[in-house]
Design an enzyme around this catalytic site. Structure first.
Site, PDB file in Angstrom:
ATOM      1  N   GLU A  32       2.133   6.445  -0.584  1.00 49.98           N
ATOM      2  CA  GLU A  32       1.073   5.465  -0.806  1.00 49.98           C
ATOM      3  C   GLU A  32       0.064   6.081  -1.765  1.00 49.98           C
ATOM      4  O   GLU A  32      -0.515   7.139  -1.483  1.00 49.98           O
ATOM      5  CB  GLU A  32       0.400   5.111   0.521  1.00 49.98           C
ATOM      6  CG  GLU A  32      -0.708   4.090   0.377  1.00 49.98           C
ATOM      7  CD  GLU A  32      -1.301   3.669   1.715  1.00 49.98           C
ATOM      8  OE1 GLU A  32      -2.453   3.204   1.714  1.00 49.98           O
ATOM      9  OE2 GLU A  32      -0.612   3.796   2.755  1.00 49.98           O
ATOM     10  N   LYS A  69      -0.745  -1.908   0.405  1.00 52.70           N
ATOM     11  CA  LYS A  69      -0.118  -0.614   0.100  1.00 52.70           C
ATOM     12  C   LYS A  69       0.607  -0.019   1.303  1.00 52.70           C
ATOM     13  O   LYS A  69       1.756   0.407   1.203  1.00 52.70           O
ATOM     14  CB  LYS A  69      -1.177   0.398  -0.365  1.00 52.70           C
ATOM     15  CG  LYS A  69      -1.819   0.135  -1.683  1.00 52.70           C
ATOM     16  CD  LYS A  69      -2.740   1.281  -2.089  1.00 52.70           C
ATOM     17  CE  LYS A  69      -3.954   1.420  -1.204  1.00 52.70           C
ATOM     18  NZ  LYS A  69      -4.921   0.326  -1.343  1.00 52.70           N
ATOM     19  N   THR A  70      -0.111   0.032   2.425  1.00 53.38           N
ATOM     20  CA  THR A  70       0.446   0.724   3.581  1.00 53.38           C
ATOM     21  C   THR A  70       1.706   0.035   4.105  1.00 53.38           C
ATOM     22  O   THR A  70       2.720   0.689   4.378  1.00 53.38           O
ATOM     23  CB  THR A  70      -0.605   0.830   4.699  1.00 53.38           C
ATOM     24  OG1 THR A  70      -1.710   1.600   4.216  1.00 53.38           O
ATOM     25  CG2 THR A  70      -0.034   1.511   5.933  1.00 53.38           C
TER      26      THR A  70
END
Length: 456
Positions: free
Chosen positions: A162, A118-119
Site C-alpha cells: 500500500e 488503498k487498503t
C-alpha cells in the site's frame, strides 16, 4: 533469506504505527535484528513482541546504542531523544520511505495508491497472489483478515504494498505494477493544492518500470484528465463502457455485491462478501492486476468470493438485540458517503452514523464537503476531532461539520457530543431493533463500536 552486508541491526522509532510495524515484521523475517520503541502500548506493539521483536514502550537514548540504522516516519520530530542520540552516535537515519524503497528493491513491486480504497484493494491483490502461490511479501496499511496481520514476508518475487500518498514519498517507489484507485482533495496539510496532488500521482504512475503496467480507475474525473500525461503503459477499469475492465449487471445489498466482469474478449461473474459500489471498483482493480499476471478468471472470481475484507472496512462487529454495529475507517467525505450508501442497501429502521473527524487541517479544509456526505444517515452523532499529533487550529472544531450538515439540510437530526465518552450512553438510550450503527473515523473512535457491542 535475503540479507545485506551494509547493516544488521535496525531500530524503528514509532514502531507501533501502521507503516513501520509492517516493515519491522518483514525485516525481522528477512533475518535482520529488529528493535523499536513507541510512546504507548498498542495492539501492534504487543503483536510485534509476541512475534519476537524487542519493543520498548517509551523513547530513551540508550535504545539506539549498537544499532546500524534508525528508521523514522514523518511523524517523529527531530528533537526526539532517540533521533538526537542517533545523530550523536553517527547512526544512519532512514525515513520510512527510504526503508520501504530498500525493501522493494529486492523484488517487483505492486504498489497501490489513491485517496480511497488503498487498503482494501491492496488486501484483495495480496490475497489473490497468496492463494495463487506467488508467495508475495505483503505490506498493508490495515489489518488483512485473511492473513491476520498487516504484513508478511514471502519468498516470491512480488511485493504487494500500500503506497501512502500523504507525505508525497510514494513517488520514490519504482513499481512493476502501479494501481491508482482515485484522486481527490486530501492531505492538504502537505500538498499546496489539488494540482500538487495530481502532479504527485502522475509521477507515481510514471515511475512504473519500462516492462510494467499502470492500472487506473477510468471513471475517476481527475485520472481521466491525467491520462494524456501518463507515459507508462496503462489499462483502465470502471463501470463506463470505455474501460478495458468493467462491471455491469450490478446487484448490491447490505452484506454482499455481485456483478458481471466484461473484458474485451471474455465475461465472468464475481460475487463479493463485502457491500458497496466502492468495493466493486476495488475488485475491478484486483481483476486487472490478476489478468495481467496470467491468473485465470475462475481463480480470480473464486478468491474474490472468499475475501472477507480488511479490518475497519465496513467491519460488521455483531447484531446484539437486533442492532447491527459496523466499524469503518472512513474519514474523508467521499469515504463516508460510500460507507453510508452501502449501509442503505438494506432497509433499516434507522441508519445512525457516529463520526470522529481526523486532524484539524483536514477539518479546516474540507468541513463544507463533510456537510454533503451524511445524506443516507437518519441520525448523525459528531464528536470532537482526533488530532493525530497536530496542534489545534483556532476556531476549528467539529462544530464546523455540524453546522455544515445543518446548512445542507436543516431538518437533519444532528447531535454534537464533543466528549467521546458520552457517545455510548447516548446510543444505548436511543438505538432500537433493526437500527444500524455505523462508527466512522481514522482515530480511536472504534472503541465506541466495541463498547456498544459489549453493553447492548
Amino acid at each position: 533469506m535475503r540479507n545485506s552486508d551494509k547493516f544488521k541491526k535496525v531500530h524503528f522509532v514509532g514502531i507501533g504505527g501502521a507503516g513501520l510495524s509492517g516493515m519491522a515484521r518483514v525485516l525481522y523475517e528477512m533475518g535482520y535484528e529488529v528493535s523499536g520503541s513507541d510512546i504507548k502500548k498498542s495492539y501492534n506493539t504487543e503483536r510485534l513482541k509476541r512475534f519476537g521483536i524487542d519493543v520498548k514502550i517509551g523513547h530513551l537514548s540508550k535504545n539506539v546504542i549498537g544499532k546500524d540504522i534508525l528508521v523514522i516516519s514523518t511523524a517523529i520530530p527531530e528533537d526526539n531523544c532517540e533521533v538526537k542520540a542517533a545523530n550523536e552516535l553517527k547512526i544512519d537515519i532512514w525515513s520510512r520511505a527510504k526503508m520501504l524503497e530498500w525493501i522493494l528493491s529486492h523484488g517487483k513491486a505492486i504498489a497501490i495508491s489513491g485517496t480511497h480504497g488503498k487498503t482494501t484493494t491492496t488486501s484483495m491483490i495480496a490475497l489473490l497472489l497468496e492463494w495463487e502461490n506467488f508467495k508475495p511479501t505483503i505490506l498493508v496499511g490495515g489489518e488483512l483478515n485473511d492473513i491476520g496481520s498487516n504484513a508478511k514476508f514471502g519468498e516470491g518475487e512480488y511485493f504487494v504494498v500500500e503506497a501512502d500518498e500523504s507525505d508525497g514519498t510514494f513517488i520514490q517507489i519504482t513499481s512493476e505494477i502501479a494501481v491508482v484507485t482515485n484522486v481527490e482533495d486530501d492531505h492538504l496539510d502537505y500538498y499546496k493544492n489539488k494540482k500538487e496532488i495530481e502532479k504527485a500521482f502522475n509521477k507515481f504512475v510514471n515511475g512504473v518500470t519500462p516492462t510494467g503496467l499502470a492500472v487506473i480507475n477510468g471513471d475517476d474525473p481527475c485520472l481521466i484528465n491525467m491520462m494524456n500525461k501518463i507515459d507508462s503503459r496503462y489499462i483502465t477499469y470502471g463501470l463506463d463502457e470505455r474501460n478495458d475492465v468493467r462491471a455491469k449487471d450490478i446487484k448490491i445489498d447490505e452484506l454482499k455485491s455481485e456483478f458481471l466482469v466484461q473484458l474485451r474478449d471474455e465475461q465472468f461473474r464475481v460475487q463479493l462478501k463485502i457491500p458497496g459500489e466502492h468495493n466493486i471498483y476495488n475488485a475491478l482493480a484486483t481483476i486487472s492486476v490478476g489478468k495481467y499476471l496470467g491468473i485465470s478468471s475462475d481463480r480470480i472470481s473464486f478468491t474474490l468470493s472468499q475475501f472477507v475484507g480488511a479490518q475497519r472496512r465496513f467491519d460488521v462487529l455483531g447484531n446484539p438485540r437486533g442492532v447491527t454495529i459496523v466499524d469503518d475507517y472512513a474519514h474523508h467525505p467521499t469515504e463516508i458517503s460510500a460507507t453510508l450508501k452501502a449501509a442503505n442497501a438494506k432497509k433499516h429502521n434507522k441508519i445512525i452514523s457516529v463520526f470522529q473527524p481526523h486532524r484539524y487541517t483536514r477539518t479546516d479544509l474540507l468541513y463544507e464537503k463533510f456537510g454533503n456526505c451524511f445524506e443516507y444517515a437518519d441520525l448523525c452523532l459528531i464528536t470532537e476531532i482526533f488530532p493525530a499529533g497536530e496542534n489545534p487550529i483556532p476556531g476549528v472544531t467539529s462544530k464546523l461539520i455540524v453546522n455544515s450538515i445543518l446548512k445542507k439540510n436543516n431538518r437533519k437530526q444532528v447531535v454534537y457530543l464533543p466528549q467521546k465518552k458520552d457517545l455510548t450512553y447516548y446510543l444505548l438510550k436511543n438505538v432500537e431493533s433493526n437500527d444500524i450503527v455505523v462508527v466512522m473515523g481514522a482515530g480511536d473512535i472504534n472503541t465506541i463500536a466495541y463498547d456498544l457491542l459489549e453493553k447492548l
